[in-house]
Write an enzyme that holds these catalytic residues in place. Sequence first.
Site, PDB file in Angstrom:
ATOM      1  N   ASP A   1      11.284  -0.887 -19.171  1.00 53.71           N
ATOM      2  CA  ASP A   1      10.899  -1.891 -18.185  1.00 53.71           C
ATOM      3  C   ASP A   1      10.179  -1.259 -16.995  1.00 53.71           C
ATOM      4  O   ASP A   1      10.199  -0.038 -16.797  1.00 53.71           O
ATOM      5  CB  ASP A   1      12.134  -2.635 -17.673  1.00 53.71           C
ATOM      6  CG  ASP A   1      12.576  -3.753 -18.598  1.00 53.71           C
ATOM      7  OD1 ASP A   1      11.850  -4.041 -19.565  1.00 53.71           O
ATOM      8  OD2 ASP A   1      13.645  -4.332 -18.347  1.00 53.71           O
TER       9      ASP A   1
ATOM     10  N   LYS B   1       7.896  -6.339 -16.572  1.00 46.18           N
ATOM     11  CA  LYS B   1       7.582  -7.652 -16.007  1.00 46.18           C
ATOM     12  C   LYS B   1       7.439  -7.530 -14.493  1.00 46.18           C
ATOM     13  O   LYS B   1       8.206  -6.828 -13.834  1.00 46.18           O
ATOM     14  CB  LYS B   1       8.688  -8.669 -16.310  1.00 46.18           C
ATOM     15  CG  LYS B   1       8.997  -8.878 -17.776  1.00 46.18           C
ATOM     16  CD  LYS B   1      10.074  -9.953 -17.926  1.00 46.18           C
ATOM     17  CE  LYS B   1      10.474 -10.152 -19.385  1.00 46.18           C
ATOM     18  NZ  LYS B   1      11.308  -9.048 -19.877  1.00 46.18           N
TER      19      LYS B   1
ATOM     20  N   GLY C   1      15.915  -1.070 -15.721  1.00 49.92           N
ATOM     21  CA  GLY C   1      16.282  -0.653 -14.377  1.00 49.92           C
ATOM     22  C   GLY C   1      17.644  -1.210 -13.991  1.00 49.92           C
ATOM     23  O   GLY C   1      18.032  -2.297 -14.415  1.00 49.92           O
TER      24      GLY C   1
ATOM     25  N   MET D   1      15.852 -10.048  -6.344  1.00 50.54           N
ATOM     26  CA  MET D   1      14.565 -10.703  -6.626  1.00 50.54           C
ATOM     27  C   MET D   1      14.243 -11.826  -5.635  1.00 50.54           C
ATOM     28  O   MET D   1      13.683 -12.858  -5.999  1.00 50.54           O
ATOM     29  CB  MET D   1      14.553 -11.269  -8.060  1.00 50.54           C
ATOM     30  CG  MET D   1      14.752 -10.200  -9.128  1.00 50.54           C
ATOM     31  SD  MET D   1      15.014 -10.882 -10.786  1.00 50.54           S
ATOM     32  CE  MET D   1      16.689 -11.526 -10.634  1.00 50.54           C
TER      33      MET D   1
END
Length: 275
Positions: free
Chosen positions: A50, A72, A103, A185
Amino acid sequence: MENNILNLVKTPPSSTAGHIYLVGAGPGDPELITLKAMRLLQQADAIVYDRLANPQLLDHAQANCDLIYVGKKRDQHSLPQEQISQLLVALARCGKNVVRLKGGDCFVFGRGGEEVDYLNQQGIKCTVIPGITAATGCAAATQIPLTHRDHAHTVSFITGHRQNGKIDINWDLALCKDSTVVFYMGLCNLQDITTELIKRGCPADKPFAVVAQGTSDQQQVVVGDLSNIAKKVERAALASPALLILGDVVKANGYAQSLANQNALKLATTLPEVV
């Protein structure tokens, strides 16, 4: 990439299927990976990795190891989740032992649960290797204790990104007293999150920290409160990934504030002078 997956799917299955290892790479510092995870990286036939896994970890792969990037970013997916799962199955059916490198920790907002479900449905053996999640990594790097007898008896991890165009947060959980709240996020929605928390009764002077690229050499820290953190972060121009930490623990020992002061000083010396 899509054509490569189709070719793998068409490859005749090996007599012996491989094994998938879902491995947590930990936060930004590559030395924070576990010994078990490192051993698996060194032995893997393929590594599917990732964006948030430190690329330095790939240096430990075998010379003939397949390195496949499926990272992503916000609104930018190199490969949809369904095709990532299909890729893992295809690689295993070719007889490869695969490290799926993520991660942080695979099971903390890492979609590891979805991949395990898919692998189980396809009859592929899977093992999960935990990693240090961003919350504990960033807390250690900034000495913000997620729990503290004087400040926080509980800690909550909440995703702060938008789904179907709106922020879907359990606000009751985020407003719990004597608690630390960590938003994953949520950097691009910071203003909306803080505005909504104040609107719902959270004190405007509640301490708030944002840790960008935590535990890495590029780590940046901004400290403020609910009323001003969004403007401070905007001025600092922080880059993702970033973690948001709300609670009195932010100012428990002053270390995070000292890091923030250092970052602010660096910013002041690099910004052009206003005449």
